[in-house]
Design a protein around this motif. Structure first.
Motif, PDB file in Angstrom:
ATOM      1  N   LEU A   1       0.907  -1.114  -0.237  1.00 35.44           N
ATOM      2  CA  LEU A   1      -0.110   0.185   0.084  1.00 35.44           C
ATOM      3  C   LEU A   1       0.745   0.846  -0.141  1.00 35.44           C
ATOM      4  O   LEU A   1       0.961   2.383  -0.736  1.00 35.44           O
ATOM      5  N   VAL A   2       1.812   0.962   0.828  1.00 36.32           N
ATOM      6  CA  VAL A   2       3.121   2.292   0.329  1.00 36.32           C
ATOM      7  C   VAL A   2       3.571   3.552  -1.063  1.00 36.32           C
ATOM      8  O   VAL A   2       3.724   3.591  -1.003  1.00 36.32           O
TER       9      VAL A   2
ATOM     10  N   LEU B   1      -1.056   9.613   3.879  1.00 33.54           N
ATOM     11  CA  LEU B   1      -1.268   8.873   4.039  1.00 33.54           C
ATOM     12  C   LEU B   1      -0.703   7.288   4.627  1.00 33.54           C
ATOM     13  O   LEU B   1      -0.611   6.747   4.997  1.00 33.54           O
ATOM     14  N   ILE B   2       0.994   7.846   4.178  1.00 33.06           N
ATOM     15  CA  ILE B   2       1.645   6.898   4.325  1.00 33.06           C
ATOM     16  C   ILE B   2       2.104   6.172   6.260  1.00 33.06           C
ATOM     17  O   ILE B   2       2.148   5.959   7.017  1.00 33.06           O
ATOM     18  N   ALA B   3       1.955   7.242   6.852  1.00 34.90           N
ATOM     19  CA  ALA B   3       1.875   7.648   8.380  1.00 34.90           C
ATOM     20  C   ALA B   3       1.035   7.010   8.718  1.00 34.90           C
ATOM     21  O   ALA B   3       1.387   6.292   9.685  1.00 34.90           O
ATOM     22  N   LYS B   4      -0.238   6.930   8.111  1.00 39.01           N
ATOM     23  CA  LYS B   4      -1.615   6.430   8.409  1.00 39.01           C
ATOM     24  C   LYS B   4      -1.764   5.056   8.246  1.00 39.01           C
ATOM     25  O   LYS B   4      -1.748   3.899   9.215  1.00 39.01           O
ATOM     26  N   VAL B   5      -1.049   4.360   6.958  1.00 36.05           N
ATOM     27  CA  VAL B   5      -0.641   3.094   7.086  1.00 36.05           C
ATOM     28  C   VAL B   5       0.120   2.858   7.874  1.00 36.05           C
ATOM     29  O   VAL B   5       0.140   1.123   8.271  1.00 36.05           O
ATOM     30  N   ASN B   6       0.993   3.351   8.152  1.00 37.12           N
ATOM     31  CA  ASN B   6       2.622   2.962   9.265  1.00 37.12           C
ATOM     32  C   ASN B   6       1.434   2.726  10.579  1.00 37.12           C
ATOM     33  O   ASN B   6       2.305   1.789  11.059  1.00 37.12           O
ATOM     34  N   THR B   7       1.119   3.456  10.957  1.00 37.46           N
ATOM     35  CA  THR B   7       0.253   3.678  12.182  1.00 37.46           C
ATOM     36  C   THR B   7      -0.305   2.159  12.388  1.00 37.46           C
ATOM     37  O   THR B   7      -0.245   1.816  13.325  1.00 37.46           O
ATOM     38  N   ALA B   8      -1.206   2.333  10.894  1.00 32.39           N
ATOM     39  CA  ALA B   8      -1.954   1.086  10.946  1.00 32.39           C
ATOM     40  C   ALA B   8      -1.327  -0.436  11.371  1.00 32.39           C
ATOM     41  O   ALA B   8      -1.752  -1.639  12.178  1.00 32.39           O
TER      42      ALA B   8
END
Length: 121
Positions: free
Chosen positions: A77-78, A95-102
């Protein structure tokens, strides 16, 4: 049905509550769609880990597999975000920060749930 006793875990409760809240934004009243299903499952998980209690091991297994999938898909996804938003770096980084946190939350949950599954075997 194999019941398993779950101890309260505030960290997991917060993770599942956050995911439930995210899915709640997409829920349409009266529909049995994917958003509604994920919202419901994550709400149940949040309550379970907030209070502790007994639940069927198949639910723990399903949550484990969901978290595993989230962690496995994060890297792909990243890459997709980076490619599709190459002209909007600021948005891409958000968006990448949100994906990484999840993904980090999912990895934490997966490790904990995996331990529960091992203990119940």
């Amino acid at each position: 049905m194999q019941p398993i006793q779950v101890q309260p875990n505030p960290q997991l409760a917060v993770i599942f509550k956050t995911w439930s809240t995210e899915w709640a934004k997409d829920v349409e009243a009266g529909k049995k769609d994917t958003a509604n299903q994920f919202h419901t499952v994550y709400s149940i998980a949040a309550n379970l880990f907030a209070k502790g209690g007994e639940i069927d091991i198949s639910v723990i297994s399903a949550l484990f597999n969901d978290c595993k999938q989230k962690t496995e898909m994060a890297e792909q996804l990243v890459k997709k975000i980076s490619i599709s938003l190459k002209d909007d770096d600021e948005r891409a980084q958000q968006l990448i920060a949100k994906v990484n946190t999840a993904a980090q939350d999912a990895a934490f949950a997966m490790n904990y749930l995996g331990q529960l599954l091992i203990q119940s075997a």
